[in-house]
Enzyme design. Structure first.
Site, short mmCIF file in Angstrom:
data_model
loop_
_atom_site.label_atom_id
_atom_site.label_comp_id
_atom_site.label_asym_id
_atom_site.label_seq_id
_atom_site.Cartn_x
_atom_site.Cartn_y
_atom_site.Cartn_z
N CYS A 88 -163.27 0.23 54.17
CA CYS A 88 -163.56 0.01 52.99
C CYS A 88 -162.54 -0.66 52.18
CB CYS A 88 -164.00 1.36 52.30
SG CYS A 88 -165.14 2.28 53.12
N HIS B 134 -152.03 -2.62 48.56
CA HIS B 134 -152.95 -1.68 48.76
C HIS B 134 -154.42 -2.65 49.15
CE1 HIS B 134 -155.50 1.88 48.87
NE2 HIS B 134 -156.20 1.25 47.76
N CYS C 274 -171.41 2.31 51.36
CA CYS C 274 -170.30 3.04 50.66
C CYS C 274 -169.94 2.40 49.27
CB CYS C 274 -169.11 3.18 51.57
SG CYS C 274 -168.18 1.38 51.61
N CYS D 65 -147.31 -7.92 53.07
CA CYS D 65 -146.74 -7.69 51.66
C CYS D 65 -146.82 -6.22 51.31
CB CYS D 65 -147.52 -8.96 50.68
SG CYS D 65 -149.26 -7.97 50.38
N HIS E 237 -159.21 1.85 52.05
CA HIS E 237 -158.86 2.96 52.99
C HIS E 237 -159.91 2.84 54.30
CE1 HIS E 237 -157.43 4.91 49.54
NE2 HIS E 237 -156.88 5.61 50.43
N ASP F 98 -165.98 6.69 60.55
CA ASP F 98 -167.54 7.19 60.40
C ASP F 98 -168.38 6.04 60.61
OD1 ASP F 98 -166.97 6.20 57.93
OD2 ASP F 98 -167.44 7.89 56.94
N ARG G 172 -164.81 2.16 59.65
CA ARG G 172 -165.37 1.85 58.54
C ARG G 172 -164.07 1.49 57.69
NH1 ARG G 172 -166.83 4.47 53.53
NH2 ARG G 172 -166.67 6.48 54.58
N CYS H 35 -151.85 -4.35 53.45
CA CYS H 35 -151.36 -5.47 54.05
C CYS H 35 -150.24 -5.07 54.69
CB CYS H 35 -151.50 -6.68 53.19
SG CYS H 35 -150.69 -8.19 53.90
#
Length: 133
Positions: free
Chosen positions: A119, A101, A64, A98, A104, A108, A117, A95
């Site tokens: 990523c 970001h 990916c 904290c 995602h 799949d 998965r 997380c």
């Protein structure tokens, strides 16, 4: 009151790219992450909190363009949130300590033990190599 623990001094030391990804839910360009092809044994921690998030043993090549894992080190290490940005339904991974970001998760991950998965953005992670004895 914010439920997350963030050290302002650590956040202030993030590079502009790390800040954009972790604090503004940005995404690094696919295929550019420092950890995409890392195969060393160790643990991936959150770049802001230092919280352990993913083990190298759970990393796999998904194709990916981002480092991919099939599970986190503990179910409570990450927080999963609905993300309907960009006109599509996705599950954002943050997380749990904290709130930074991370990336995602998608259902799949064919052929993985969990079918997931994760990523992750390399910019949101710091790799700690396994200590050799």
């Amino acid at each position: 009151m914010d439920k997350f623990v963030r050290d302002p001094a650590v956040v202030a030391k993030l590079s502009p790219k790390q800040y954009r990804v972790t604090q503004q839910s940005g995404t690094e360009m696919p295929g550019t992450g420092a950890y995409l092809h890392n195969k060393e044994p160790g643990i991936y921690v959150d770049v802001v909190s230092g919280e352990p998030l993913f083990a190298s043993a759970d990393k796999y090549e998904s194709g990916c363009g981002w480092p991919s894992f099939y599970e986190s080190v503990r179910p409570d290490a990450v927080e999963l949130l609905e993300d309907n940005s960009l006109g599509m339904g996705r599950t954002e991974v943050r997380c749990a300590r904290c709130g930074g970001h991370l990336g995602h998760v998608f259902p799949d991950g064919l052929g993985t033990p969990t079918g997931d998965r994760y990523c992750m953005n390399s910019l949101s992670l710091k790799f700690t190599p396994e200590q050799s004895s």
